[in-house]
Write an enzyme that holds these catalytic residues in place. Structure first.
Site, mmCIF file in Angstrom:
data_model
loop_
_atom_site.group_PDB
_atom_site.id
_atom_site.type_symbol
_atom_site.label_atom_id
_atom_site.label_comp_id
_atom_site.label_asym_id
_atom_site.label_seq_id
_atom_site.Cartn_x
_atom_site.Cartn_y
_atom_site.Cartn_z
ATOM 1 N N HIS A 123 41.293 33.417 51.256
ATOM 2 C CA HIS A 123 42.046 33.245 49.916
ATOM 3 C C HIS A 123 43.400 32.697 50.475
ATOM 4 C CE1 HIS A 123 39.113 35.309 47.288
ATOM 5 N NE2 HIS A 123 38.984 36.032 48.367
ATOM 6 N N GLU A 169 43.299 37.881 51.848
ATOM 7 C CA GLU A 169 44.298 36.985 51.352
ATOM 8 C C GLU A 169 45.364 36.625 52.302
ATOM 9 O OE1 GLU A 169 44.858 35.820 48.093
ATOM 10 O OE2 GLU A 169 43.297 36.980 46.790
ATOM 11 N N HIS A 189 37.024 30.711 49.536
ATOM 12 C CA HIS A 189 36.987 31.037 48.008
ATOM 13 C C HIS A 189 36.046 29.743 47.375
ATOM 14 C CE1 HIS A 189 38.655 33.215 44.337
ATOM 15 N NE2 HIS A 189 37.335 33.459 44.337
HETATM 16 ZN ZN LIG Z 1 40.914 33.222 46.106
#
Ligand SMILES: [Zn+2]
Length: 227
Positions: free
Chosen positions: A32, A97, A135
């Site tokens: 992400h 992330e 994602h």
């Molecule tokens: Zn994401």
């Protein structure tokens, strides 16, 4: 090859997690971008009980590594979506992330930390390169991260992501043929043709524009998954 030096993640626990369902263990890693201005802001949000989102790891643009959820547990990063016909991606994955707004390149320091972390996760859970997805791959149309600036080919060269196909397009440039190849590659979410095309271009050729073209078939060609 990635360094074998282990980055020591900074443990910054998030309350936003639960047990993996149905005894599932991670078979995927989902990348992400945070779409936020700083890693600190992302860290706060990913650990805010009100936000009800989290990820296992956050990598700062300076390469700093935080861990918020134990790999054994189910973090809340993927949401609705599908990959290879399977849902509840949170129960099946590790979420990473990357501190990036989505509008600028990912720094070398950040990529270096990612390239050190990935082999460790892949080795712990026996996840093959094919298990590394974005994602946007599992949530076409709904999500666009890690986005057009992410260098997938850099990971492919190191064997950390599935190698793309290099064959020329099949005879029939039709959405039927395109969807068949896409499904075989894992893109099974039920979305309109144009949405699917956009998601696949994000992953393989973000510079691609216009109608479905022979080049859109190339990365999905079966040869990409035989090695
Ligand atoms: Zn994401």
């Amino acid at each position: 090859m990635p360094s074998t030096t282990k980055p020591a993640p900074i443990w910054h626990p998030s309350p936003n997690f639960g047990p993996r369902r149905d005894g599932l263990t991670p078979t995927l890693i989902v990348l992400h971008y945070t779409a936020m201005d700083s890693a600190q802001a992302a860290l706060e949000r990913l650990c805010d009980p009100q936000a009800e989102v989290s990820a296992h790891y956050l990598i700062g643009s300076d390469g700093m590594l935080w861990q918020m959820v134990r790999e054994e547990d189910r973090a809340w990063h993927a949401g609705a979506g599908e990959w290879h016909g399977q849902t509840d991606i949170n129960s099946r994955s590790i979420g990473i992330e990357l501190d990036n707004t989505g509008a600028h390149p990912f720094s070398d320091l950040q990529m270096a930390t990612l390239e050190t972390l990935l082999p460790q996760i892949m080795s712990r859970w026996a996840i093959p390169p094919e298990g590394l997805i974005g994602h946007s791959d599992m949530a076409p149309g709904r999500k666009s991260d890690p986005g057009a600036k992410f260098d997938w080919q850099r990971l492919e060269r190191q064997g950390l992501a599935a190698k793309r196909g290099t064959e020329t397009a099949p005879v029939g440039i039709s959405y039927d043929n395109f969807r068949t190849l896409a499904r075989a590659a894992g893109f099974t979410a039920d979305v309109p043709n144009e949405t699917l095309l956009s998601a696949i271009r994000l992953r393989y050729r973000p510079w691609g524009i216009g109608p479905l073209a022979p080049a859109d078939f190339k990365a999905l060609s079966p040869a990409s998954r035989t090695t």
